[in-house]
Scaffold this active site. Structure first.
Site, PDB file in Angstrom:
ATOM      1  N   HIS A 144     -34.487   1.838  32.519  1.00 37.80           N
ATOM      2  CA  HIS A 144     -35.019   2.193  33.846  1.00 37.80           C
ATOM      3  C   HIS A 144     -34.213   3.344  34.445  1.00 37.80           C
ATOM      4  O   HIS A 144     -34.782   4.319  34.960  1.00 37.80           O
ATOM      5  CB  HIS A 144     -34.944   0.956  34.750  1.00 37.80           C
ATOM      6  N   GLU A 145     -32.887   3.250  34.362  1.00 36.62           N
ATOM      7  CA  GLU A 145     -32.040   4.311  34.931  1.00 36.62           C
ATOM      8  C   GLU A 145     -32.156   5.606  34.128  1.00 36.62           C
ATOM      9  O   GLU A 145     -32.182   6.702  34.699  1.00 36.62           O
ATOM     10  CB  GLU A 145     -30.583   3.843  34.993  1.00 36.62           C
TER      11      GLU A 145
END
Length: 294
Positions: A144-145
């Protein structure tokens, strides 16, 4: 307390720098004996609006490290740290970006990405998140990051913030000047703006600032859905990201510094001003996504 002091000092430094730049460019002289110079005012608003956002982006990595107490993993000290670094490396290679710095910070479950450039970002996870998730779920959070970085979200958010800031500064002074002119109609005095201008400008800076924050928060929430989908694409399946979000939904998310809150895995509360959608909506979006969308 450390975060508050850093936030105040950073903003004071930014204000001083922008004031000097505006003075050197001459755009701070938008109030003239003939009235409001809109061209000068627009230049001033752009310097203040974009300047603050860009400076904040450029210093985001060192500020995030200091304020969150991030320890960058230069040399892994154990097998878990080695796994985290290699997982980030694998995800970064899949996303086609340079290897970010990888860090760990003490605190409740959360993670964030920051940095001005795709190929020199910082990805950090908290000890609470590492202790409360399976490795597959942690990989999804890291994905996600990495998706935030690969999507250029930090730069995009800076541009959005800069545009909003510019409109706030410009409109508040135009309306403030109009209010002041109305209050002083019929007066022969032409000694510059009156109290009506200054009070109106201050009030409008606050009111329009809240409106701008709502727009920025709306865009931030939209990015979160993209980053969730990006994590699913990087891993080749969406279930790990769904599991990670479900796990986060049962945790108490740790508070992040204001400078990186929009790039964390979880956000605060308050629908209009929240930088993150509700966990339930994010899970539903992934579950309902078609195979080609994740």
């Amino acid at each position: 307390m450390k975060r508050i002091v850093l936030f105040v000092l950073t903003n004071l430094a930014v204000v001083v720098v922008l004031g000097i730049v505006a003075s050197l460019l001459g755009v701070n002289r938008y109030l003239t004996p003939q009235g409001l110079n809109l061209g000068m005012l627009l230049g001033f608003a752009a310097v203040i609006g974009f300047g603050g956002a860009i400076i904040s982006l450029l210093i985001s990595k060192p500020v995030a490290k200091w304020s969150s107490g991030v320890r960058v993993i230069n040399e892994p000290q154990n097998a878990d740290e080695a796994w985290i670094v290699e997982t980030v490396r694998k995800l970064a290679n899949t996303a086609g970006i340079g290897m970010p710095e990888v860090g760990i910070f003490e605190g409740a479950p959360n993670a964030f990405a920051t940095g001005a450039f795709k190929n020199s970002a910082l990805v950090a996870v908290s000890t609470g998140l590492l202790q409360g998730m399976t490795r597959e779920e942690i990989e999804a959070v890291l994905g996600h990051e990495i998706a935030h970085v690969a999507n250029g979200d930090m730069v995009t958010m800076t541009l959005i913030q800069g545009v909003m800031n510019t409109f706030v500064v410009f409109l508040s002074r135009v309306i403030g000047y109009a209010v002041d002119s109305f209050l002083r109609r019929g007066s022969d005095s032409n000694s510059g703006p009156g109290i009506g201008y200054y009070i109106s400008t201050i009030v409008l800076d606050i009111v329009l600032g809240f409106a701008a924050a709502i727009v920025v928060a709306w865009f931030s929430r939209h990015r979160e859905f993209r980053a969730d989908a990006g994590a699913a694409q990087l891993m080749g399946r969406k279930q790990p990201m769904i599991n990670a979000l479900a796990r986060l939904g049962g945790m108490v998310p740790g508070e992040l510094p204001k400078s990186v809150q929009a790039f964390g895995i979880t956000g605060g509360i308050g629908k209009l001003f929240s930088t993150h959608p509700p966990i339930e909506e994010r899970i539903a979006a992934l579950q309902n996504a078609q195979p080609g969308q994740v």
